[in-house]
Design a protein around this motif. Structure first.
Motif, PDB file in Angstrom:
ATOM      1  N   PHE A 124     -48.997   5.064 -49.517  1.00  0.00           N
ATOM      2  CA  PHE A 124     -48.847   4.963 -48.066  1.00  0.00           C
ATOM      3  C   PHE A 124     -49.491   6.200 -47.443  1.00  0.00           C
ATOM      4  O   PHE A 124     -48.918   7.287 -47.475  1.00  0.00           O
ATOM      5  N   GLY A 125     -50.685   6.019 -46.903  1.00  0.00           N
ATOM      6  CA  GLY A 125     -51.386   7.158 -46.319  1.00  0.00           C
ATOM      7  C   GLY A 125     -51.673   8.217 -47.373  1.00  0.00           C
ATOM      8  O   GLY A 125     -52.261   7.945 -48.423  1.00  0.00           O
ATOM      9  N   ARG A 126     -51.223   9.430 -47.111  1.00  0.00           N
ATOM     10  CA  ARG A 126     -51.447  10.544 -48.036  1.00  0.00           C
ATOM     11  C   ARG A 126     -50.404  10.603 -49.137  1.00  0.00           C
ATOM     12  O   ARG A 126     -50.518  11.421 -50.056  1.00  0.00           O
ATOM     13  N   HIS A 127     -49.382   9.781 -49.059  1.00  0.00           N
ATOM     14  CA  HIS A 127     -48.241   9.922 -49.957  1.00  0.00           C
ATOM     15  C   HIS A 127     -48.389   9.027 -51.171  1.00  0.00           C
ATOM     16  O   HIS A 127     -48.690   7.839 -51.067  1.00  0.00           O
ATOM     17  N   ARG A 128     -48.161   9.620 -52.334  1.00  0.00           N
ATOM     18  CA  ARG A 128     -48.282   8.930 -53.604  1.00  0.00           C
ATOM     19  C   ARG A 128     -46.937   9.016 -54.318  1.00  0.00           C
ATOM     20  O   ARG A 128     -46.526  10.072 -54.778  1.00  0.00           O
ATOM     21  N   SER A 129     -46.230   7.923 -54.390  1.00  0.00           N
ATOM     22  CA  SER A 129     -44.961   7.867 -55.108  1.00  0.00           C
ATOM     23  C   SER A 129     -44.053   9.035 -54.716  1.00  0.00           C
ATOM     24  O   SER A 129     -43.533   9.756 -55.561  1.00  0.00           O
ATOM     25  N   ALA A 130     -43.865   9.219 -53.427  1.00  0.00           N
ATOM     26  CA  ALA A 130     -43.081  10.328 -52.906  1.00  0.00           C
ATOM     27  C   ALA A 130     -41.680   9.857 -52.547  1.00  0.00           C
ATOM     28  O   ALA A 130     -41.487   8.742 -52.047  1.00  0.00           O
ATOM     29  N   ALA A 131     -40.697  10.718 -52.796  1.00  0.00           N
ATOM     30  CA  ALA A 131     -39.303  10.446 -52.444  1.00  0.00           C
ATOM     31  C   ALA A 131     -38.796  11.598 -51.590  1.00  0.00           C
ATOM     32  O   ALA A 131     -38.889  12.763 -52.000  1.00  0.00           O
ATOM     33  N   PHE A 132     -38.271  11.292 -50.416  1.00  0.00           N
ATOM     34  CA  PHE A 132     -37.813  12.305 -49.474  1.00  0.00           C
ATOM     35  C   PHE A 132     -36.318  12.150 -49.223  1.00  0.00           C
ATOM     36  O   PHE A 132     -35.895  11.205 -48.546  1.00  0.00           O
ATOM     37  N   PRO A 133     -35.487  13.046 -49.760  1.00  0.00           N
ATOM     38  CA  PRO A 133     -34.055  13.002 -49.437  1.00  0.00           C
ATOM     39  C   PRO A 133     -33.837  13.329 -47.962  1.00  0.00           C
ATOM     40  O   PRO A 133     -34.520  14.171 -47.392  1.00  0.00           O
ATOM     41  N   LEU A 134     -32.892  12.648 -47.348  1.00  0.00           N
ATOM     42  CA  LEU A 134     -32.607  12.819 -45.926  1.00  0.00           C
ATOM     43  C   LEU A 134     -31.149  13.238 -45.744  1.00  0.00           C
ATOM     44  O   LEU A 134     -30.241  12.597 -46.280  1.00  0.00           O
ATOM     45  N   GLY A 135     -30.951  14.304 -44.985  1.00  0.00           N
ATOM     46  CA  GLY A 135     -29.611  14.776 -44.674  1.00  0.00           C
ATOM     47  C   GLY A 135     -29.290  14.566 -43.218  1.00  0.00           C
ATOM     48  O   GLY A 135     -30.005  13.873 -42.486  1.00  0.00           O
ATOM     49  N   PRO A 136     -28.206  15.170 -42.727  1.00  0.00           N
ATOM     50  CA  PRO A 136     -27.856  15.023 -41.310  1.00  0.00           C
ATOM     51  C   PRO A 136     -28.957  15.497 -40.377  1.00  0.00           C
ATOM     52  O   PRO A 136     -29.213  14.878 -39.346  1.00  0.00           O
ATOM     53  N   VAL A 137     -29.616  16.609 -40.712  1.00  0.00           N
ATOM     54  CA  VAL A 137     -30.750  17.109 -39.943  1.00  0.00           C
ATOM     55  C   VAL A 137     -31.877  17.383 -40.928  1.00  0.00           C
ATOM     56  O   VAL A 137     -31.775  18.286 -41.758  1.00  0.00           O
ATOM     57  N   THR A 138     -32.937  16.598 -40.874  1.00  0.00           N
ATOM     58  CA  THR A 138     -34.066  16.735 -41.791  1.00  0.00           C
ATOM     59  C   THR A 138     -35.336  16.929 -40.981  1.00  0.00           C
ATOM     60  O   THR A 138     -35.680  16.090 -40.146  1.00  0.00           O
ATOM     61  N   LEU A 139     -36.018  18.035 -41.234  1.00  0.00           N
ATOM     62  CA  LEU A 139     -37.247  18.368 -40.531  1.00  0.00           C
ATOM     63  C   LEU A 139     -38.405  18.365 -41.515  1.00  0.00           C
ATOM     64  O   LEU A 139     -38.322  18.968 -42.594  1.00  0.00           O
ATOM     65  N   PHE A 140     -39.493  17.707 -41.155  1.00  0.00           N
ATOM     66  CA  PHE A 140     -40.704  17.682 -41.975  1.00  0.00           C
ATOM     67  C   PHE A 140     -41.695  18.671 -41.388  1.00  0.00           C
ATOM     68  O   PHE A 140     -42.007  18.623 -40.191  1.00  0.00           O
ATOM     69  N   ALA A 141     -42.168  19.561 -42.233  1.00  0.00           N
ATOM     70  CA  ALA A 141     -43.104  20.602 -41.813  1.00  0.00           C
ATOM     71  C   ALA A 141     -44.329  20.571 -42.705  1.00  0.00           C
ATOM     72  O   ALA A 141     -44.282  20.108 -43.849  1.00  0.00           O
ATOM     73  N   GLY A 142     -45.413  21.098 -42.191  1.00  0.00           N
ATOM     74  CA  GLY A 142     -46.651  21.149 -42.947  1.00  0.00           C
ATOM     75  C   GLY A 142     -47.830  21.199 -42.014  1.00  0.00           C
ATOM     76  O   GLY A 142     -47.713  20.915 -40.811  1.00  0.00           O
ATOM     77  N   PRO A 143     -48.993  21.552 -42.526  1.00  0.00           N
ATOM     78  CA  PRO A 143     -50.186  21.624 -41.671  1.00  0.00           C
ATOM     79  C   PRO A 143     -50.609  20.256 -41.174  1.00  0.00           C
ATOM     80  O   PRO A 143     -50.135  19.218 -41.652  1.00  0.00           O
ATOM     81  N   SER A 144     -51.500  20.262 -40.220  1.00  0.00           N
ATOM     82  CA  SER A 144     -52.022  19.008 -39.692  1.00  0.00           C
ATOM     83  C   SER A 144     -52.693  18.209 -40.802  1.00  0.00           C
ATOM     84  O   SER A 144     -53.458  18.760 -41.610  1.00  0.00           O
ATOM     85  N   GLY A 145     -52.393  16.927 -40.868  1.00  0.00           N
ATOM     86  CA  GLY A 145     -52.950  16.082 -41.908  1.00  0.00           C
ATOM     87  C   GLY A 145     -52.129  16.015 -43.169  1.00  0.00           C
ATOM     88  O   GLY A 145     -52.545  15.372 -44.143  1.00  0.00           O
TER      89      GLY A 145
END
Length: 483
Positions: A124-145
């Motif tokens: 899916f897009g840039r993600h390859r077999s990725a799993a993202f745990p989600l908590g009460p407050v989850t912020l995704f950070a990283g450079p553009s792209g």
């Protein structure tokens, strides 16, 4: 009878446990524990023997779209479940490497409200077999792209499907979700996979979805499982028909029920209309499906547009739109119906807006429209929304979303549970876009205040400045994405 002989309008039929589904198109078989684990209650019955979802429906010799792209399928092992107040393991790269120890089932604390605790993306897009745990407050950070927006787009798409939307509605440009350089199979098909884990009173359930994006947009595989047991699965048997063959656990004298379902809608969301719940197996399927649907429908995607928030708006129902263009009308409603939350918003405005703020008021214009103003105190003229900066408007809108509930937001939550038994998840792509440090810090404070009670959860993409501040806060999970 072969599944391809079942027309989309045929009645539901049942098969004996000995028959089992025939002609499975996928080369991936479930583990033995997933094929023969009986339900936890009631008479012993076989699990639905469905293959893992794939994005191809051809014979076993044809490669899958994800395999053509060199991407492994999503794992079928149960994901570690956090307690009701625990934070997930981050960053996401650590989750991919298997860092962290799974919590034993006896140590897990059940969630009082259905919530999504993990999001999975494959090809899916840039993600390859990725799993993202989600908590009460989850912020995704990283450079553009790095794929922050893609994560939130996948979450929003799942939420839309859970609410009954069609695949074409949630993926208007499906080709944009296919990884660059992904090769089609022999039938020129390409696609992607998305999935999630939903925890709640019924226990964690895993939903996996395989989507064919080219040449025709359709769901070619879906699976709902719990504790390693497949409760519901679909497979594309005949590419010439716009339906998939679905099978779900029945239990009792008849182990599995089969019926055709449309290939452009989430089958899990249709199960409450198709399963009677007369056997222990059916009740297990319904409990997992309804919990999943409640969690998916309890989502509000928020992307304030300051250019649409400045003009006066006609009075209406007072339900906030996703772009927050009718902010003034919603403030009119909250001022009269919920004084406590309105006072909290006015208090937050003192931090997020320039100059003194005595309160938030709403005024009617000559034409009958309403506009919101900042009360500057005695002897000072009020400031209308049209004169506020873009950052101030975005701040007020997000703060309002965090302090309100589904009844004030333009969303259709599930009717299966009372609103007090549901947890609202706010999706905010670019939460801190256009905000200064003080405004971003105040939104983090409001997030912890609202999400700490368990009624609200936040999943957002932020810049590095906000992420750096959030890493120092207990209760906030920051997922660092690499380009």
């Amino acid at each position: 009878m072969d599944a391809t002989a079942v027309a989309p309008g045929d009645d539901t039929r049942t098969d004996s446990p000995e028959a089992g589904p025939s002609g499975e198109p996928s080369t991936v078989q479930p583990p033995p524990s997933a094929r023969h684990v009986p339900p936890t209650a009631g008479p012993a019955a076989p699990a639905v023997t469905a293959a893992a979802p794939t994005v191809t429906a051809a014979a076993p010799t044809a490669p899958t779209a994800t395999a053509a792209a060199g991407v492994p399928g999503p794992s079928v092992s149960p994901a570690p479940a956090a307690g009701a107040g625990a934070d997930p393991v981050v960053p996401a790269q650590a989750a991919r490497r298997g860092a962290g120890r799974p919590v034993e089932p006896a140590q897990r604390q059940p969630y009082a409200r259905p919530v999504i605790t993990e999001l999975r993306l494959s090809a899916f897009g840039r993600h390859r077999s990725a799993a993202f745990p989600l908590g009460p407050v989850t912020l995704f950070a990283g450079p553009s792209g790095s794929g922050k927006s893609q994560v939130l787009a996948a979450y929003e798409a799942l939420a839309g499907l859970g609410s009954g939307a069609t695949l074409e509605t949630v993926f208007p440009d499906p080709g944009a979700r296919i990884p660059d350089g992904a090769l089609p199979d022999a039938q020129r098909r390409r696609g992607f996979r998305i999935g999630c884990t939903v925890d709640g009173p019924a226990g964690p359930a895993r939903l996996e979805l395989a989507v064919q994006a080219e040449p025709a947009l359709r769901i070619v595989g879906e699976r709902l499982s719990q504790d390693g047991q497949i409760l519901f699965a679909t497979a594309l048997r005949d590419p010439g028909r716009r339906s998939v063959q679905a099978s779900w656990l029945t239990g009792g004298a008849v182990g599995v029920t089969r019926a055709p379902l449309p290939d452009d809608r989430l089958g899990t969301a249709l199960l409450p209309l198709r399963v009677a719940g007369s056997t222990a197996g059916q009740r297990q399927v319904l409990a997992a499906a309804e919990q999943t649907v409640v969690a998916l429908r309890s989502v509000f995607a928020c992307d304030p547009r300051p250019d649409r928030m400045r003009a006066p708006v006609p009075p209406g129902e007072g339900r906030l739109l996703g772009d927050c263009a009718n902010l003034a009308d919603v403030l009119r409603r909250t001022r009269h119906e919920c004084g406590t939350r309105h006072a909290l918003l006015a208090q937050a405005a003192r931090t997020g807006c320039a100059g003194p703020v005595a309160g938030l008021e709403v005024r009617a214009t000559a034409g009958g429209a309403v506009t919101a103003v900042l009360d500057r105190g005695p002897g000072s003229p009020a400031t209308e929304l049209a004169r506020l900066g873009s950052g101030e408007l975005r701040f007020l809108a997000v703060a309002l979303v965090l302090l309100t509930g589904p009844g004030v937001l333009d969303m259709d939550p599930a009717a299966e549970l009372l609103s007090a038994r549901q947890a609202l998840t706010v999706l905010a792509d670019g939460l801190d876009r256009g905000l200064d440090g003080n405004q971003a810090a105040e939104l983090l404070r409001l997030s912890l205040l609202s999400c700490g009670r368990g009624h609200v959860r936040l999943v957002a993409a932020v810049g590095e400045g906000t992420a750096a501040a959030a890493r120092r806060l207990d209760g906030v999970s920051v997922v660092d994405l690499s380009p």
